[in-house]
Design an enzyme around this catalytic site. Structure first.
Site, short mmCIF file in Angstrom:
data_model
loop_
_atom_site.label_atom_id
_atom_site.label_comp_id
_atom_site.label_asym_id
_atom_site.label_seq_id
_atom_site.Cartn_x
_atom_site.Cartn_y
_atom_site.Cartn_z
N ASP A 12 -75.01 37.25 116.73
CA ASP A 12 -73.73 37.95 116.86
C ASP A 12 -73.61 38.54 118.27
O ASP A 12 -74.09 37.94 119.24
CB ASP A 12 -73.66 39.04 115.79
N HIS A 48 -69.36 44.51 116.75
CA HIS A 48 -69.24 43.54 115.66
C HIS A 48 -70.59 43.22 115.03
O HIS A 48 -70.73 43.20 113.80
CB HIS A 48 -68.59 42.27 116.22
N SER A 71 -65.67 37.50 109.02
CA SER A 71 -66.91 38.07 109.58
C SER A 71 -67.53 39.10 108.65
O SER A 71 -68.74 39.30 108.66
CB SER A 71 -66.63 38.75 110.92
#
Length: 397
Positions: free
Chosen positions: A158, A189, A344
């Site tokens: 990520d 994120h 996600s």
């Protein structure tokens, strides 16, 4: 992600060589100029691969001298469970030479890959954990097996992870960085997705070990080659630590269709790592996205708190399971929290439940099938040819 569409002067040469699987580019603004991924045929030996790389380097240098090209040549080599490939920055003449080598299977343009999150909604409720542990909606209690992923390693591929966040205390290490020289999560994120798959408070597999693998920048983007390099590192690391069969990998990212990306995640799964991926956020058929379109991995679409398909979620027959993805509260860099929506957020729920199953003795090869078997058939309007199964951890509740 499609492969390169060579200009007409190359077509005769391509037709003359062994009818290799050479895919034509479907276009798009995500192509990285002059950057390619070259995939070798199965069975190519180390000696043949090294010889090919040496020949490519010599050809590149010759063409660079002739034409004044500013391309940099070969960059990184990959070997994921016997799948050999490399990436580089080449001019057209060098690519023509590469295509004429009968050891080459196919060539792709390298492309931009982005995270699959959407918007932040402050002060939203956390609901995903309760939903995946109950057959009926509306329960906020998270019921789970006490093993909670203990003994399993989860690779978060990520934007990086805040390894100092209290959610991960004592269970996390930094792995590698394929995108820049900043070993932090400047985006947030990756920390958020890690909080969902294995955070102490917000996570599914609360006792799993975590490895931060950074392949996307603080801006949330990277390249297919960078993602493949990160996956290659994960397989090598898991093998060196005797963790194959006891590892999971979360990919809350994606781009347009890429056979190379799909091949890489498939080989990682075959090596002994359970791979969960995000379906994508364009409300389109996920078969046109990678790595979501790889049949071997577990592709997650996003659901809402009332068991509907999230409006943004991709769909299609390639989707394996729905999981909570709208308004998910999880960890943020610096010790805080934030709420995000996207496939996600669905993927790490799947990754975490998968890791918990591995800890209970389910094999890597069987995890996704098991999730589909026990999933709740409750998603309304899931999309054309799409499963209506919602992730369930088998708690009995």
């Amino acid at each position: 992600m499609g492969c390169i569409k060579v200009i007409s002067v190359f077509l005769a040469a391509i037709a003359a060589v062994d009818a290799r699987a050479f895919f034509h580019n479907r276009g798009g603004s995500d192509v990285i100029p002059n950057s390619y991924i070259v995939v070798m045929k199965d069975g190519v030996t180390t000696e043949d691969f090294d010889s090919h790389i040496s020949t490519v380097a010599a050809t590149h240098n010759l063409n660079k001298a002739k034409r004044g090209s500013e391309t940099v040549g070969h960059k990184d080599s990959f070997n994921i469970n016997g799948w050999r490939a490399y990436n580089g920055h080449f001019d057209e003449a060098t690519i023509e030479s590469i295509l004429n080598d009968d050891k080459v299977n196919y060539v792709e343009h390298d492309r931009v890959v982005k995270l699959a999150a959407l918007v932040t909604q402050p002060n939203a409720p956390t609901w995903g954990l309760g939903r995946v542990s109950h057959r009926a909606p509306g329960n906020r209690d998270f019921v789970y097996d006490s093993s909670a992923g203990q003994g399993i390693t989860i690779y978060g591929v990520d934007t990086g992870i805040d390894i100092r966040h209290p959610e991960f205390a004592g269970r996390i290490r930094w792995g590698t960085n394929t995108v820049d020289n900043d070993n932090t999560d400047g985006n947030g994120h990756g920390t958020h997705t890690a909080g969902t798959f294995a955070g102490t408070t917000y996570g599914v597999a609360k006792k799993a070990n975590i490895v931060a693998v950074k392949v996307l920048s603080a801006g949330g983007s990277g390249s297919t080659a960078g993602v493949i390099k990160g996956i290659d590192w994960c397989v090598t690391d898991a093998r060196s630590r005797n963790a194959l069969g006891k590892a999971a990998l979360n990919l809350s990212l994606g781009g347009s269709f890429s056979q190379a990306n799909n091949d890489a995640v498939t080989r990682a799964q075959e090596a002994g790592i359970f791979v969960a991926v995000a379906a994508g956020n364009d409300n389109r058929d996920a078969r046109n996205y990678s790595p979501a379109s790889a049949p071997a991995v577990c592709t997650a679409a996003s659901s809402t708190i009332d068991d509907q398909k999230s409006s943004f979620s991709n769909w299609g027959s390639i989707v394996d399971i729905y999981a909570p993805g709208s308004s998910i509260l999880s960890a943020a860099p610096g010790g805080g929290t934030r709420t995000l929506s996207g496939t996600s957020m669905a993927s790490p729920h799947v990754c975490g439940v998968g890791a918990a199953m591995l800890a209970q003795g389910v094999s890597v090869a069987q995890v996704c099938n098991r999730l589909k078997q026990i999933g709740n058939a409750v998603i309304r309007n899931p999309g054309t040819s799409t499963t209506n199964r919602l992730l369930y951890n088998g708690s009995g509740q």
